[in-house]
Design a protein around this motif. Structure first.
Motif, mmCIF file in Angstrom:
data_model
loop_
_atom_site.group_PDB
_atom_site.id
_atom_site.type_symbol
_atom_site.label_atom_id
_atom_site.label_comp_id
_atom_site.label_asym_id
_atom_site.label_seq_id
_atom_site.Cartn_x
_atom_site.Cartn_y
_atom_site.Cartn_z
ATOM 1 N N SER A 171 0.597 -1.035 -0.025
ATOM 2 C CA SER A 171 -0.012 -0.045 -0.039
ATOM 3 C C SER A 171 0.951 1.228 -0.054
ATOM 4 N N LEU A 172 0.544 2.291 -1.156
ATOM 5 C CA LEU A 172 1.444 3.363 -1.073
ATOM 6 C C LEU A 172 0.992 4.319 0.269
ATOM 7 N N LEU A 173 -0.085 4.329 0.548
ATOM 8 C CA LEU A 173 -0.672 5.080 1.432
ATOM 9 C C LEU A 173 -0.078 4.414 2.699
ATOM 10 N N GLY A 174 -0.019 3.214 3.150
ATOM 11 C CA GLY A 174 0.464 2.507 4.208
ATOM 12 C C GLY A 174 1.910 3.064 4.499
ATOM 13 N N ALA A 175 2.749 3.194 3.247
ATOM 14 C CA ALA A 175 4.388 3.179 3.554
ATOM 15 C C ALA A 175 4.233 4.498 4.012
ATOM 16 N N VAL A 176 3.354 5.641 3.580
ATOM 17 C CA VAL A 176 3.581 7.056 4.169
ATOM 18 C C VAL A 176 3.482 7.125 5.598
ATOM 19 N N TYR A 177 2.152 6.417 6.096
ATOM 20 C CA TYR A 177 1.946 6.140 7.500
ATOM 21 C C TYR A 177 2.912 5.251 8.389
ATOM 22 N N GLY A 178 3.302 4.327 7.714
ATOM 23 C CA GLY A 178 4.549 3.522 8.302
ATOM 24 C C GLY A 178 5.727 4.400 8.621
ATOM 25 N N ALA A 179 6.026 5.365 7.737
ATOM 26 C CA ALA A 179 7.326 5.982 7.860
ATOM 27 C C ALA A 179 6.904 7.259 8.849
ATOM 28 N N LEU A 180 5.713 7.514 9.073
ATOM 29 C CA LEU A 180 5.530 8.559 9.999
ATOM 30 C C LEU A 180 5.367 7.958 11.292
ATOM 31 N N LEU A 181 4.934 6.695 11.472
ATOM 32 C CA LEU A 181 4.542 6.147 12.886
ATOM 33 C C LEU A 181 5.904 5.618 13.381
ATOM 34 N N VAL A 182 6.595 4.797 12.633
ATOM 35 C CA VAL A 182 8.062 4.330 13.112
ATOM 36 C C VAL A 182 8.798 5.417 13.690
ATOM 37 N N ASN A 183 8.735 6.407 12.817
ATOM 38 C CA ASN A 183 9.895 7.416 13.246
ATOM 39 C C ASN A 183 9.206 8.399 14.570
ATOM 40 N N TRP A 184 8.052 8.633 14.413
ATOM 41 C CA TRP A 184 7.771 9.298 15.670
ATOM 42 C C TRP A 184 7.782 8.623 16.810
ATOM 43 N N ALA A 185 7.648 7.051 16.703
ATOM 44 C CA ALA A 185 7.679 6.088 17.921
ATOM 45 C C ALA A 185 8.892 6.097 18.310
ATOM 46 N N GLN A 186 10.031 6.200 17.524
ATOM 47 C CA GLN A 186 11.429 6.113 17.723
ATOM 48 C C GLN A 186 11.703 7.432 18.520
ATOM 49 N N THR A 187 11.377 8.596 17.961
ATOM 50 C CA THR A 187 11.612 9.758 18.512
ATOM 51 C C THR A 187 11.297 9.974 20.107
ATOM 52 N N THR A 188 10.002 9.329 20.181
ATOM 53 C CA THR A 188 9.086 9.442 21.338
ATOM 54 C C THR A 188 9.799 8.751 22.261
ATOM 55 N N PHE A 189 10.028 7.132 22.194
ATOM 56 C CA PHE A 189 10.418 6.350 22.950
ATOM 57 C C PHE A 189 12.113 6.570 23.412
ATOM 58 N N SER A 190 12.754 6.640 22.293
ATOM 59 C CA SER A 190 14.080 6.697 22.401
ATOM 60 C C SER A 190 14.604 7.784 23.294
ATOM 61 N N GLU A 191 13.824 8.906 23.239
ATOM 62 C CA GLU A 191 14.041 10.070 24.142
ATOM 63 C C GLU A 191 13.801 9.475 25.786
ATOM 64 N N SER A 192 12.775 8.595 25.904
ATOM 65 C CA SER A 192 12.457 8.513 27.363
ATOM 66 C C SER A 192 13.208 6.876 27.711
ATOM 67 N N PHE A 193 12.963 6.069 26.856
ATOM 68 C CA PHE A 193 13.469 4.860 27.193
ATOM 69 C C PHE A 193 14.697 4.196 26.156
ATOM 70 N N PRO A 194 15.810 4.781 26.011
ATOM 71 C CA PRO A 194 16.691 4.313 25.081
ATOM 72 C C PRO A 194 17.134 2.722 24.896
ATOM 73 N N GLU A 195 16.868 2.245 26.070
ATOM 74 C CA GLU A 195 17.263 0.730 25.818
ATOM 75 C C GLU A 195 16.072 -0.127 25.466
ATOM 76 N N LEU A 196 14.885 0.235 26.036
ATOM 77 C CA LEU A 196 13.694 -0.362 25.441
ATOM 78 C C LEU A 196 13.488 -0.197 24.067
ATOM 79 N N TRP A 197 14.017 0.883 23.599
ATOM 80 C CA TRP A 197 13.545 1.116 22.126
ATOM 81 C C TRP A 197 14.146 0.154 21.212
ATOM 82 N N LEU A 198 15.362 -0.225 21.548
ATOM 83 C CA LEU A 198 15.973 -1.172 20.497
ATOM 84 C C LEU A 198 15.172 -2.511 20.656
ATOM 85 N N LEU A 199 14.955 -2.999 21.794
ATOM 86 C CA LEU A 199 14.210 -4.182 22.094
ATOM 87 C C LEU A 199 12.758 -3.926 21.360
#
Lengths: 308, 394
Positions: free
Chosen positions: B305-333
């Motif tokens: 899905s083309l649209l899915g890809a856009v949402y995927g990029a937004l979501l994963v990156n947003w999650a990465q920024t949010t989680f790695s700010e507060s739980f850097p160790e948990l993020w990799l897991l």
């Protein structure tokens, strides 16, 4: 690039760099053997292979501490026990991973790649939480220290020799297992025709699990040997994974002999080039050559006739 | 639907009602919701995530539809980014700005590495026209060479993945090793203006965000056209049964090369927009790790899905920024678990979940709109043909 060196110096450089290349060769062969079994025989891309290797390295590290603490008298031989334990630890983890994850994905090889990459991230984080982010090194027993002076200019380190001996033993035993044992025969039968192999009574699921386990176990031994020549960190496995995959592909995926030959070619080229141009350029040049050759000859150096 | 020879009118139309709705919702999210909810700093972050979405769209074409998994998309992303950065760097390195250097007028990192003149291949990047062309053309040429060499020899699947991965490794080592020419491990930093327009203040970043959004929709449209074209349907056929397509007389390699080049071009546009919005480019965006992350954006969103890809990029990156700010160790897991989960549990990603649970209801709601659109389309193309009945639309 050869300006300013006399011929005897050049010979010595080639010998020394060639020997340094042999250490690299040993690591490549040990890692690539496991991969060649898993990738070549089962068609599974295991991106976490480097982490299985590091597991072996950490097991060796723990055993060395244990021996130094409780059995200092036997410290000289701890390495052999560590190697066996590394094989068992990595092999068991491998079998578990195969059971939990890989066996559901045999029909989707590209997805295995992503899933095992995820596994490698998890393992790295576990290593980092357990052993710390800093690299650890093991203390080498006395008899492995030092080097043998062959001529005035050429010196050969003993630990390098030892690693090479381990490599030869492992490579030979893998070859024997593959082509002489019942397990090897079953593996090859399953690779050639899974349905028929099942029909004649081979438990293909068990064969797969054992194959994956042995491949990972060999990676563990590789990690164990690796501690003799370098230090171990949580992400050290990642450094070698691309090179190793290239080694396997370059050698022709299903051929053990090809794997060894290509590991030799790649490590020697890189090591000898490293003396004359910068390390990074030597690596670029080596990898580019390999990729270029693979583009012209995709089946690798030694290829079995396979229908794709 | 009994007559096989007439194509399904929904297949041959450019947009169905639910597709149109999907694009409208995405447009609303990108152009209205995000800018009104986020402050300038966060909006710039989302602009950065959206520049990864270009790569993910290209991966939908290559991997989801075409079955070609490239683990070297970071190289194309990086090439686009570096082309842009070279232009910006040259503009920032006027002799006045660099008067303290031993050789004024060349980028600072060249001066630090004892270069005394601009390398010849940097010179054309003084021109914006050349740069814009190069951003797309250079990666496409590289993709063509790789694709031509591999696909005409029928190399595919895991071998292709490994070789593209090796190329990503080579590119990283090369960029880091050639510090004097590429800025080394730091990359090309301290970019200031684009044709005299300062790209650093918040207002400029917000403007660039909107430019990025428009470009993203242009790329989405092109990708959509490719999917709806005959080539798109052939790509699906090639993915599922390559031999049969070949035996039907198609040159399979050409289609694969085309789609790989398209993916490379999209990635490169994303890279250029990354450089403009973030203000630097470095080898950490080129190598194996970012390339695999780009695949996971696509996988999480849904590889088909083309649209899915856009949402995927937004979501994963947003999650990465949010989680790695507060739980850097948990993020990799969490990231590792995400890789495994997306492959084992929901291989079609968010788009697959949407198709399974929501699409049915939305389609039912949209059925009248769909019928109307179809009638109008039918009237436009062949005035004499009777309008398709509601039955045909089912």
């Amino acid at each position: 690039m050869f300006d300013g060196y006399t011929s005897s110096e050049l010979t010595a450089i080639f010998a020394m760099q060639g020997f340094a290349g042999l250490s690299l060769f040993s690591v490549y062969v040990l890692m690539a053997l496991g991969l060649a079994i898993i990738f070549g025989q089962m068609g599974v891309i295991n991106m976490a292979h480097g982490e299985f290797m590091i597991l072996g390295a950490y097991v060796t590290y723990l055993v060395s501490i244990l021996f130094a603490e409780y059995m200092p008298a036997l410290f000289g031989i701890y390495f052999f026990i560590a190697m066996i334990l590394a094989f068992i630890a990595s092999g068991l983890l491998g079998m578990f991973v195969e059971w939990a994850m890989i066996r559901h994905l045999y029909k989707r090889p590209l997805d295995t790649l992503l899933a095992t990459w995820g596994l490698s991230l998890i393992l790295q984080q576990i290593y980092r939480s357990t052993f710390g982010a800093r690299e650890v090194g093991v203390s080498i027993p006395d008899w492995m220290m030092g080097s043998i002076a062959v001529t005035d200019l050429v010196e050969i380190p003993i630990n390098g020799l030892f690693v090479m001996a381990v490599t030869i033993i492992i490579a030979t035993s893998v070859g024997v297992m593959m082509y002489r044992s019942l397990w090897g025969r079953q593996v090859r039968a399953v690779v050639q025709n899974r349905t028929m192999a099942g029909a004649v009574g081979i438990d293909t699921g068990r064969t797969d699990r054992l194959t994956f386990g042995i491949g990972c176990g060999i990676a563990g031994v590789a990690g164990s040997a690796f501690t003799m020549i370098g230090s171990t960190g949580p992400t050290a496995g990642q450094l070698y994974i691309v090179d190793t995959f290239l080694v396997v592909v370059f050698g022709g995926a299903a051929s053990l002999l090809g794997t060894i030959a290509s590991a030799f070619t790649i490590s020697q080229t890189q090591s000898i080039l490293e003396f004359f141009i910068s390390g990074s350029m030597a690596k670029v040049l080596t990898l580019l050559t390999v990729v270029g050759i693979l583009m012209l000859r995709p089946q690798g150096l030694f290829s079995l006739k396979l229908r794709k | 639907m009994s007559d096989v020879s007439t194509p399904d009118p929904r297949q041959s139309r450019l947009f169905t009602a639910s597709e149109l709705l999907g694009y409208l919702v995405l447009a609303a999210v990108i152009f209205i919701v995000l800018p009104s909810v986020l402050d300038a700093f966060r909006l710039n972050l989302f602009g950065k995530y959206l520049s990864y979405a270009f790569v993910a769209i290209g991966l939908v074409l290559c991997w989801g539809v075409g079955g070609i998994l490239s683990l070297g998309q970071g190289v194309f992303f990086g090439l686009g980014g570096y082309c842009m950065a070279m232009f910006l760097k040259l503009e920032a390195s006027t002799p006045e700005n660099t008067s303290i250097q031993s050789t004024p007028g060349i980028p600072d990192f060249m001066d630090w590495n004892q270069l005394t003149e601009l390398p010849w291949w940097w010179v054309p990047f003084n021109s914006l026209t050349f740069t814009v062309v190069a951003i797309v053309v250079v990666p496409v040429i590289l993709a063509f060479i790789i694709g031509f060499a591999m696909f005409t020899r029928r190399v595919g699947g895991v071998y292709f993945a490994i070789i593209t991965q090796a190329i990503a490794a080579i590119a990283t080592i090369l960029i880091i090793g050639q510090q004097g020419f590429t800025g080394g491990v730091n990359g090309i930093t301290d970019l200031r203006t684009l044709m005299g327009w300062d790209i650093r203040p918040d207002s400029a970043k917000t403007a660039l965000y909107f430019v990025n959004g428009v470009l993203l929709f242009a790329v989405l449209f092109v990708a959509h056209m490719i999917l709806k074209s005959k080539a798109g349907r052939l790509m699906i056929a090639i993915r599922d049964r390559e031999d049969r397509v070949r035996f039907s007389g198609y040159n399979v390699a050409n289609f694969k090369i085309f789609v790989f080049c398209a993916g490379a071009a999209f990635a490169a546009i994303g890279g250029a927009m990354f450089t403009l919005q973030v203000g630097f480019i470095s080898p950490t965006l080129v190598g194996i790790v970012p390339s695999i992350y780009m695949v996971i954006f696509c996988a999480v969103g849904g590889r088909l899905s083309l649209l899915g890809a856009v949402y995927g990029a937004l979501l994963v990156n947003w999650a990465q920024t949010t989680f790695s700010e507060s739980f850097p160790e948990l993020w990799l897991l969490a990231m590792g678990a995400l890789f495994i989960a997306v492959v084992m549990a929901f291989p079609l990603g968010l788009a697959g979940l949407y198709d399974d649970y929501l699409k049915r209801h939305i389609d039912r709601l949209l059925a009248p709109v769909d019928r109307m659109m179809m009638r109008r389309a039918a009237r436009k193309t062949s005035p004499k043909a009777p309008a398709p009945t509601a039955q045909a639309a089912e």
